[in-house]
Design a protein around this motif. Structure first.
Motif, PDB file in Angstrom:
ATOM      1  N   THR A  12       0.824  -1.202   0.000  1.00 30.79           N
ATOM      2  CA  THR A  12       0.000   0.000   0.000  1.00 30.79           C
ATOM      3  C   THR A  12       0.863   1.259   0.000  1.00 30.79           C
ATOM      4  OG1 THR A  12      -0.140   0.106   2.423  1.00 30.79           O
ATOM      5  CG2 THR A  12      -1.826  -1.183   1.267  1.00 30.79           C
ATOM      6  N   THR A  13       0.324   2.305  -0.613  1.00 32.30           N
ATOM      7  CA  THR A  13       0.952   3.622  -0.616  1.00 32.30           C
ATOM      8  C   THR A  13      -0.080   4.632  -0.147  1.00 32.30           C
ATOM      9  OG1 THR A  13       2.338   3.013  -2.511  1.00 32.30           O
ATOM     10  CG2 THR A  13       2.167   5.360  -1.979  1.00 32.30           C
ATOM     11  N   HIS A  14       0.209   5.333   0.951  1.00 30.98           N
ATOM     12  CA  HIS A  14      -0.684   6.369   1.474  1.00 30.98           C
ATOM     13  C   HIS A  14      -0.221   7.692   0.859  1.00 30.98           C
ATOM     14  CE1 HIS A  14      -2.640   3.912   4.767  1.00 30.98           C
ATOM     15  NE2 HIS A  14      -1.704   3.108   4.294  1.00 30.98           N
ATOM     16  N   ARG A  15      -0.730   7.978  -0.316  1.00 29.59           N
ATOM     17  CA  ARG A  15      -0.185   9.019  -1.176  1.00 29.59           C
ATOM     18  C   ARG A  15      -0.988  10.318  -1.088  1.00 29.59           C
ATOM     19  NH1 ARG A  15      -1.560   9.791  -6.477  1.00 29.59           N
ATOM     20  NH2 ARG A  15      -2.604   7.759  -6.487  1.00 29.59           N
ATOM     21  N   SER A  16      -0.264  11.420  -0.924  1.00 29.15           N
ATOM     22  CA  SER A  16      -0.855  12.754  -0.987  1.00 29.15           C
ATOM     23  C   SER A  16       0.104  13.637  -1.779  1.00 29.15           C
ATOM     24  CB  SER A  16      -1.088  13.312   0.424  1.00 29.15           C
ATOM     25  OG  SER A  16       0.145  13.488   1.100  1.00 29.15           O
ATOM     26  N   LYS A  17      -0.123  14.926  -1.768  1.00 28.93           N
ATOM     27  CA  LYS A  17       0.712  15.820  -2.566  1.00 28.93           C
ATOM     28  C   LYS A  17       2.165  15.789  -2.109  1.00 28.93           C
ATOM     29  CE  LYS A  17       1.153  20.655  -4.025  1.00 28.93           C
ATOM     30  NZ  LYS A  17       0.557  22.019  -3.938  1.00 28.93           N
ATOM     31  N   HIS A  18       2.394  15.727  -0.797  1.00 32.14           N
ATOM     32  CA  HIS A  18       3.749  15.851  -0.266  1.00 32.14           C
ATOM     33  C   HIS A  18       4.319  14.552   0.304  1.00 32.14           C
ATOM     34  CE1 HIS A  18       3.519  20.165  -0.769  1.00 32.14           C
ATOM     35  NE2 HIS A  18       2.385  20.189  -0.103  1.00 32.14           N
ATOM     36  N   PHE A  19       3.477  13.555   0.553  1.00 33.72           N
ATOM     37  CA  PHE A  19       3.944  12.345   1.221  1.00 33.72           C
ATOM     38  C   PHE A  19       3.483  11.096   0.466  1.00 33.72           C
ATOM     39  CE2 PHE A  19       3.258  15.558   4.571  1.00 33.72           C
ATOM     40  CZ  PHE A  19       4.530  15.601   5.133  1.00 33.72           C
ATOM     41  N   ALA A  20       4.228  10.005   0.659  1.00 36.70           N
ATOM     42  CA  ALA A  20       3.825   8.721   0.073  1.00 36.70           C
ATOM     43  C   ALA A  20       4.472   7.563   0.836  1.00 36.70           C
ATOM     44  CB  ALA A  20       4.190   8.658  -1.408  1.00 36.70           C
ATOM     45  N   PRO A  21       4.208   7.430   2.149  1.00 40.02           N
ATOM     46  CA  PRO A  21       4.761   6.287   2.881  1.00 40.02           C
ATOM     47  C   PRO A  21       4.152   4.979   2.379  1.00 40.02           C
ATOM     48  CG  PRO A  21       3.139   7.431   4.217  1.00 40.02           C
ATOM     49  CD  PRO A  21       3.356   8.275   2.998  1.00 40.02           C
ATOM     50  N   ARG A  22       4.943   3.909   2.468  1.00 31.22           N
ATOM     51  CA  ARG A  22       4.516   2.624   1.913  1.00 31.22           C
ATOM     52  C   ARG A  22       4.584   1.527   2.961  1.00 31.22           C
ATOM     53  NH1 ARG A  22       7.311   4.166  -3.829  1.00 31.22           N
ATOM     54  NH2 ARG A  22       5.347   4.537  -4.913  1.00 31.22           N
ATOM     55  N   PHE A  23       3.696   0.536   2.783  1.00 31.37           N
ATOM     56  CA  PHE A  23       3.563  -0.520   3.778  1.00 31.37           C
ATOM     57  C   PHE A  23       3.263  -1.852   3.109  1.00 31.37           C
ATOM     58  CE2 PHE A  23       2.148   3.503   5.521  1.00 31.37           C
ATOM     59  CZ  PHE A  23       2.792   3.579   6.744  1.00 31.37           C
ATOM     60  N   LEU A  24       3.569  -2.904   3.829  1.00 31.03           N
ATOM     61  CA  LEU A  24       3.022  -4.226   3.554  1.00 31.03           C
ATOM     62  C   LEU A  24       1.867  -4.393   4.534  1.00 31.03           C
ATOM     63  CD1 LEU A  24       3.056  -7.107   2.342  1.00 31.03           C
ATOM     64  CD2 LEU A  24       4.662  -7.725   4.168  1.00 31.03           C
ATOM     65  N   GLU A  25       0.659  -4.597   4.009  1.00 32.68           N
ATOM     66  CA  GLU A  25      -0.515  -4.689   4.876  1.00 32.68           C
ATOM     67  C   GLU A  25      -1.280  -5.976   4.593  1.00 32.68           C
ATOM     68  OE1 GLU A  25      -2.833  -1.220   5.942  1.00 32.68           O
ATOM     69  OE2 GLU A  25      -1.647   0.029   4.580  1.00 32.68           O
ATOM     70  N   THR A  26      -1.798  -6.553   5.656  1.00 27.63           N
ATOM     71  CA  THR A  26      -2.688  -7.703   5.540  1.00 27.63           C
ATOM     72  C   THR A  26      -4.042  -7.315   6.121  1.00 27.63           C
ATOM     73  OG1 THR A  26      -0.885  -9.310   5.687  1.00 27.63           O
ATOM     74  CG2 THR A  26      -3.098 -10.103   6.179  1.00 27.63           C
ATOM     75  N   PHE A  27      -5.083  -7.464   5.313  1.00 18.52           N
ATOM     76  CA  PHE A  27      -6.457  -7.155   5.719  1.00 18.52           C
ATOM     77  C   PHE A  27      -7.191  -8.479   5.905  1.00 18.52           C
ATOM     78  CE2 PHE A  27      -4.828  -3.811   2.987  1.00 18.52           C
ATOM     79  CZ  PHE A  27      -5.159  -2.642   3.650  1.00 18.52           C
ATOM     80  N   VAL A  28      -7.737  -8.697   7.087  1.00 12.50           N
ATOM     81  CA  VAL A  28      -8.425  -9.949   7.391  1.00 12.50           C
ATOM     82  C   VAL A  28      -9.924  -9.677   7.509  1.00 12.50           C
ATOM     83  CG1 VAL A  28      -8.634 -11.888   8.987  1.00 12.50           C
ATOM     84  CG2 VAL A  28      -6.388 -10.831   8.585  1.00 12.50           C
ATOM     85  N   PHE A  29     -10.716 -10.378   6.687  1.00 12.51           N
ATOM     86  CA  PHE A  29     -12.164 -10.190   6.654  1.00 12.51           C
ATOM     87  C   PHE A  29     -12.869 -11.459   7.122  1.00 12.51           C
ATOM     88  CE2 PHE A  29     -10.401  -7.331   3.508  1.00 12.51           C
ATOM     89  CZ  PHE A  29     -11.128  -6.162   3.681  1.00 12.51           C
ATOM     90  N   GLY A  30     -14.045 -11.278   7.717  1.00  4.95           N
ATOM     91  CA  GLY A  30     -14.867 -12.411   8.130  1.00  4.95           C
ATOM     92  C   GLY A  30     -16.337 -12.053   8.042  1.00  4.95           C
ATOM     93  N   ARG A  31     -17.182 -13.071   8.019  1.00  5.10           N
ATOM     94  CA  ARG A  31     -18.631 -12.835   7.954  1.00  5.10           C
ATOM     95  C   ARG A  31     -19.154 -12.426   9.330  1.00  5.10           C
ATOM     96  NH1 ARG A  31     -21.639 -14.295   3.632  1.00  5.10           N
ATOM     97  NH2 ARG A  31     -20.650 -15.553   1.993  1.00  5.10           N
ATOM     98  N   GLU A  32     -19.921 -11.354   9.336  1.00  8.03           N
ATOM     99  CA  GLU A  32     -20.552 -10.862  10.561  1.00  8.03           C
ATOM    100  C   GLU A  32     -22.008 -10.554  10.223  1.00  8.03           C
ATOM    101  OE1 GLU A  32     -19.006 -10.446  13.495  1.00  8.03           O
ATOM    102  OE2 GLU A  32     -16.910 -10.751  12.896  1.00  8.03           O
ATOM    103  N   GLY A  33     -22.929 -11.415  10.678  1.00  8.40           N
ATOM    104  CA  GLY A  33     -24.340 -11.181  10.389  1.00  8.40           C
ATOM    105  C   GLY A  33     -24.661 -11.185   8.913  1.00  8.40           C
ATOM    106  N   GLY A  34     -23.983 -12.044   8.157  1.00  3.83           N
ATOM    107  CA  GLY A  34     -24.254 -12.147   6.728  1.00  3.83           C
ATOM    108  C   GLY A  34     -23.484 -11.170   5.871  1.00  3.83           C
ATOM    109  N   GLU A  35     -22.697 -10.275   6.476  1.00  2.28           N
ATOM    110  CA  GLU A  35     -21.901  -9.307   5.719  1.00  2.28           C
ATOM    111  C   GLU A  35     -20.417  -9.528   5.999  1.00  2.28           C
ATOM    112  OE1 GLU A  35     -24.342  -5.268   5.146  1.00  2.28           O
ATOM    113  OE2 GLU A  35     -23.776  -5.649   7.228  1.00  2.28           O
TER     114      GLU A  35
END
Length: 321
Positions: free
Chosen positions: A147-170
């Motif tokens: 991921t890159t959190h990009r704006s006009k003056h900054f662009a820090p970068r990361f390795l990110e893991t997003f974990v999703f699960g079912r909650e009430g059908g969503e």
């Protein structure tokens, strides 16, 4: 009374007038090899969230939730973000291999409660998906991305893991794990020197800067507090508005990095200043340095050079007439 031309604290020259004139704005030469290395790194982080092809319907549903997360982040939509987070959500950030920071759902949302929604993004969250995986045992989908959190003056970068699960059908976001990624060599850093204007002599309060950066995005530090000046010839302005210069790192330096800022002022008298900063582990991903020295007066030229671990990464010249 006409102030004499000299380098002095701002309070000694509040009646003086200066013109910010075009200096010799330069940067260290970029070799073809370095330009190629930078371009290759940019391509590696290119956003592919809209085109990434999942293998299973559950993975497709999780990726759709990730797209909603991206939109909420970019548009400062606090309510939209809250609706995506599972009750057990937590955010884990690993600033270094020996440390970890954990935020609960309540703390994560509290930090974003002052978000001010806007139709056009003032920042971008680029997500380069590397893999998505459905765990048959837990029923969770983990999406790993650069991921890159990009704006006009900054662009820090990361390795990110997003974990999703079912909650009430969503599908809800249960966990984010974030690891900072930095350029592997000093010459790959993008650094610039900019001169600022301020409404008065008093420095902005760090608390106000931090609050606005959270509520309005990281660029607010230069839109509201340290307004960036220009090295292009502009109108006459009071020296009261001539603020310090800032060194802006598009990506933050690593822990232990040595940042040297060399200043040389030429004019009726010549003076030199030098400062060294060692980056700490808790440095913000939106990293900048505000100079503690100020050069004011008529017909002064100030050269500023920035070195990262001994390697030149930025240079700028400003003339006050």
């Amino acid at each position: 009374m006409t102030p004499r031309a000299r380098a002095a604290p701002a309070c000694a020259l509040v009646l003086a007038v200066a013109v910010i004139a075009a200096g010799c704005a330069t940067s260290p030469g970029v070799s073809p090899r370095l330009a190629q290395a930078r371009a290759a790194r940019e391509a590696f982080f290119q956003d592919n969230l809209a085109t990434y092809q999942p293998r299973r319907p559950d993975e497709a549903a999780a990726l759709d939730a990730l797209r909603r997360y991206k939109h909420a982040h970019e548009s400062f939509d606090a309510r939209g973000l809250e609706a995506l987070l599972a009750p057990s959500f937590e955010a884990r950030h690993y600033p270094s291999k020996d440390s970890a920071e954990v935020q609960t759902r309540a703390a994560y949302l509290e930090q974003r409660r002052d978000w001010r929604a806007r139709p056009a993004p003032a920042r971008h969250l680029d997500i380069a998906v590397q893999a998505s995986h459905l765990s048959q045992k837990s029923g969770q989908v983990a999406v790993t991305a650069l991921t890159t959190h990009r704006s006009k003056h900054f662009a820090p970068r990361f390795l990110e893991t997003f974990v999703f699960g079912r909650e009430g059908g969503e599908w809800k976001l249960r966990r984010i794990m974030t690891y900072p990624l930095r350029p592997p060599a000093p010459e790959l850093y993008e650094v610039r020197v900019a001169f600022t204007e301020m409404a008065g002599l008093q420095q902005p309060a760090p608390e106000a800067i931090a609050r606005d950066m959270l509520a309005e995005g990281p660029d607010s530090v230069f839109e509201k507090h340290y307004r960036l000046g220009s090295t292009v010839r502009s109108g006459v302005r009071s020296l009261v508005s001539a603020g310090p210069f800032v060194v802006i790192f598009r990506e933050p330096p690593p822990e232990g990095a040595r940042i040297e800022i060399l200043e040389q002022a030429y004019g009726p008298v010549s003076e030199r200043a030098q400062g060294t900063i060692v980056a700490g582990a808790a440095a913000s991903p939106f990293f900048y340095v505000v100079s503690q020295s100020k050069w004011f007066g008529f017909r002064f030229t100030v050269d500023v050079r920035v070195l990262l671990d001994g390697v030149p990464v930025a240079e700028e010249t400003l003339t006050l007439q």
